[in-house]
Design a protein around this motif. Structure first.
Motif, PDB file in Angstrom:
ATOM      1  N   ARG A  21       0.833  -1.203   0.000  1.00  0.00           N
ATOM      2  CA  ARG A  21       0.000   0.000   0.000  1.00  0.00           C
ATOM      3  C   ARG A  21       0.870   1.257   0.000  1.00  0.00           C
ATOM      4  O   ARG A  21       0.621   2.204  -0.762  1.00  0.00           O
ATOM      5  N   ALA A  24       2.561   1.680  -3.319  1.00  0.00           N
ATOM      6  CA  ALA A  24       1.599   2.157  -4.312  1.00  0.00           C
ATOM      7  C   ALA A  24       1.385   3.661  -4.176  1.00  0.00           C
ATOM      8  O   ALA A  24       1.296   4.388  -5.177  1.00  0.00           O
ATOM      9  N   GLN A  25       1.315   4.150  -2.932  1.00  0.00           N
ATOM     10  CA  GLN A  25       1.140   5.585  -2.719  1.00  0.00           C
ATOM     11  C   GLN A  25       2.350   6.366  -3.211  1.00  0.00           C
ATOM     12  O   GLN A  25       2.214   7.423  -3.840  1.00  0.00           O
ATOM     13  N   LYS A  28       2.360   6.245  -6.977  1.00  0.00           N
ATOM     14  CA  LYS A  28       1.109   6.705  -7.597  1.00  0.00           C
ATOM     15  C   LYS A  28       0.533   5.623  -8.512  1.00  0.00           C
ATOM     16  O   LYS A  28       0.129   5.878  -9.653  1.00  0.00           O
ATOM     17  N   LEU A  29       0.500   4.402  -7.988  1.00  0.00           N
ATOM     18  CA  LEU A  29      -0.097   3.263  -8.671  1.00  0.00           C
ATOM     19  C   LEU A  29      -1.118   2.619  -7.741  1.00  0.00           C
ATOM     20  O   LEU A  29      -1.125   2.867  -6.528  1.00  0.00           O
ATOM     21  N   SER A  30      -1.954   1.799  -8.293  1.00  0.00           N
ATOM     22  CA  SER A  30      -2.893   1.066  -7.441  1.00  0.00           C
ATOM     23  C   SER A  30      -2.178  -0.132  -6.820  1.00  0.00           C
ATOM     24  O   SER A  30      -1.242  -0.683  -7.418  1.00  0.00           O
ATOM     25  N   PRO A  31      -2.585  -0.567  -5.621  1.00  0.00           N
ATOM     26  CA  PRO A  31      -1.954  -1.739  -5.000  1.00  0.00           C
ATOM     27  C   PRO A  31      -2.019  -2.977  -5.886  1.00  0.00           C
ATOM     28  O   PRO A  31      -1.093  -3.796  -5.887  1.00  0.00           O
ATOM     29  N   SER A  32      -3.087  -3.110  -6.656  1.00  0.00           N
ATOM     30  CA  SER A  32      -3.206  -4.287  -7.523  1.00  0.00           C
ATOM     31  C   SER A  32      -2.150  -4.271  -8.627  1.00  0.00           C
ATOM     32  O   SER A  32      -1.609  -5.314  -9.007  1.00  0.00           O
ATOM     33  N   VAL A  33      -1.842  -3.074  -9.151  1.00  0.00           N
ATOM     34  CA  VAL A  33      -0.806  -2.973 -10.186  1.00  0.00           C
ATOM     35  C   VAL A  33       0.555  -3.301  -9.596  1.00  0.00           C
ATOM     36  O   VAL A  33       1.368  -4.013 -10.208  1.00  0.00           O
ATOM     37  N   SER A  35       1.145  -5.250  -7.005  1.00  0.00           N
ATOM     38  CA  SER A  35       1.161  -6.686  -6.768  1.00  0.00           C
ATOM     39  C   SER A  35       1.363  -7.466  -8.063  1.00  0.00           C
ATOM     40  O   SER A  35       2.088  -8.472  -8.099  1.00  0.00           O
ATOM     41  N   HIS A  36       0.752  -6.979  -9.148  1.00  0.00           N
ATOM     42  CA  HIS A  36       0.887  -7.643 -10.447  1.00  0.00           C
ATOM     43  C   HIS A  36       2.346  -7.639 -10.901  1.00  0.00           C
ATOM     44  O   HIS A  36       2.862  -8.666 -11.372  1.00  0.00           O
TER      45      HIS A  36
END
Length: 296
Positions: A21, A24-25, A28-33, A35-36
């Motif tokens: 998390r 990601a912050q 500036k990406l989403s946590p899912s991106v 993780s991917h």
């Protein structure tokens, strides 16, 4: 390859922050991106990089190794960007340098001219001496030296610039009519122009560490490279210096390289500057410039 470098940078953020998390912050990406990308990287490597649980995250052995490599990659990239930014910003100020007499001649002197062209707002002050001046409390920002045995590592940072090969040379007139040389000890019957004033056993040691058993006569000794070269060119004796200083004259036939198959112990050239110099200081700008040049 580019995708893998991007994934490594994302992995580095996760590992350093200890959280998908938070990474990601920062990115500036989403946590899912995030993780991917980590999953794709693990799949490509065929090894897990992270141990995940609901409460904590830790690195595997492979993750520890990759983090170290990624941090080195990031540091190198940042240094490159900083170098470009410094060039764009055109630093201003006075930079004082001390170096030895032979480094004041081409091709080495071209380094200072190149730096002056690249950074026209920096006022260079260059002091030439073969004495090892104490840097503590001096006016000099950078010293270029062929040895660093007398330095306090806690006060000064040392960066190796290059290793330079030594060369034994004389004028064609001096060599003409003399018997051929087979090894370094045959020079004991020749005349040495002693510059720099280094004992023969030290300067004539081979790269393998073998020292000479005989010493030539020092016909003349001086502490100025240009004067010593004049004595050699006038046919008074032979001399030892770094090969780049005489390469063009040897290739043009103005000088003769003696014992070309004998590899003498090279000299390491260092830049010395205060350890607390910041990344954008003029000392660091100058040293980084030297490191970027193919000058040897």
């Amino acid at each position: 390859m580019i995708d893998h470098l991007r994934a490594m940078a994302i992995f580095q953020s996760v590992a350093e922050l200890g959280s998908f998390r938070k990474a990601a912050q920062r990115l500036k990406l989403s946590p899912s991106v995030v993780s991917h990308h980590i999953a794709q990287l693990e799949e490509h490597l065929g090894l897990p990089l992270l141990y995940r649980s609901t409460r904590r995250m830790s690195l595997t052995d492979a993750g520890v190794d990759l983090l170290a490599a990624s941090q080195r990659m990031s540091a190198a990239a940042q240094e490159g960007l900083d170098a470009i930014n410094r060039r764009i910003a055109q630093p201003v100020g006075k930079l004082s340098i001390t170096t030895n007499a032979s480094m004041a001649h081409r091709p080495f002197s071209d380094l200072y001219a190149g730096f002056a062209r690249a950074y026209p707002k920096v006022q260079l002050s260059i002091h030439i001496t073969d004495e090892t001046l104490p840097l503590e409390g001096s006016e000099y920002d950078v010293a270029i030296r062929g040895r660093v045995t007398d330095l306090d590592d806690s006060s000064y940072k040392i960066r190796k610039l290059r290793s330079l090969e030594f060369c034994i040379f004389a004028s064609p007139d001096y060599v003409r009519g003399r018997p051929p040389l087979n090894d370094i000890d045959d020079l004991a019957d020749w005349d040495r122009i002693a510059y720099p004033a280094i004992p023969w056993a030290s300067i004539a040691s081979t790269a393998e560490g073998k020292g000479p058993s005989r010493t030539p006569r020092s016909l003349l000794s001086c502490d100025n490279y240009a004067m010593a070269r004049t004595f050699v060119e006038d046919g008074l004796g032979f001399m030892i210096e770094t090969y780049p200083l005489v390469a063009k004259d040897i290739q043009a036939g103005r000088l003769v390289q003696l014992l070309p198959k004998v590899r003498l112990r090279p000299v390491d050239v260092f830049a010395v500057y205060p350890a607390n110099s910041t990344r954008d200081s003029l000392a660091r700008v100058f040293v980084d410039y030297l490191l970027s040049q193919q000058w040897a």
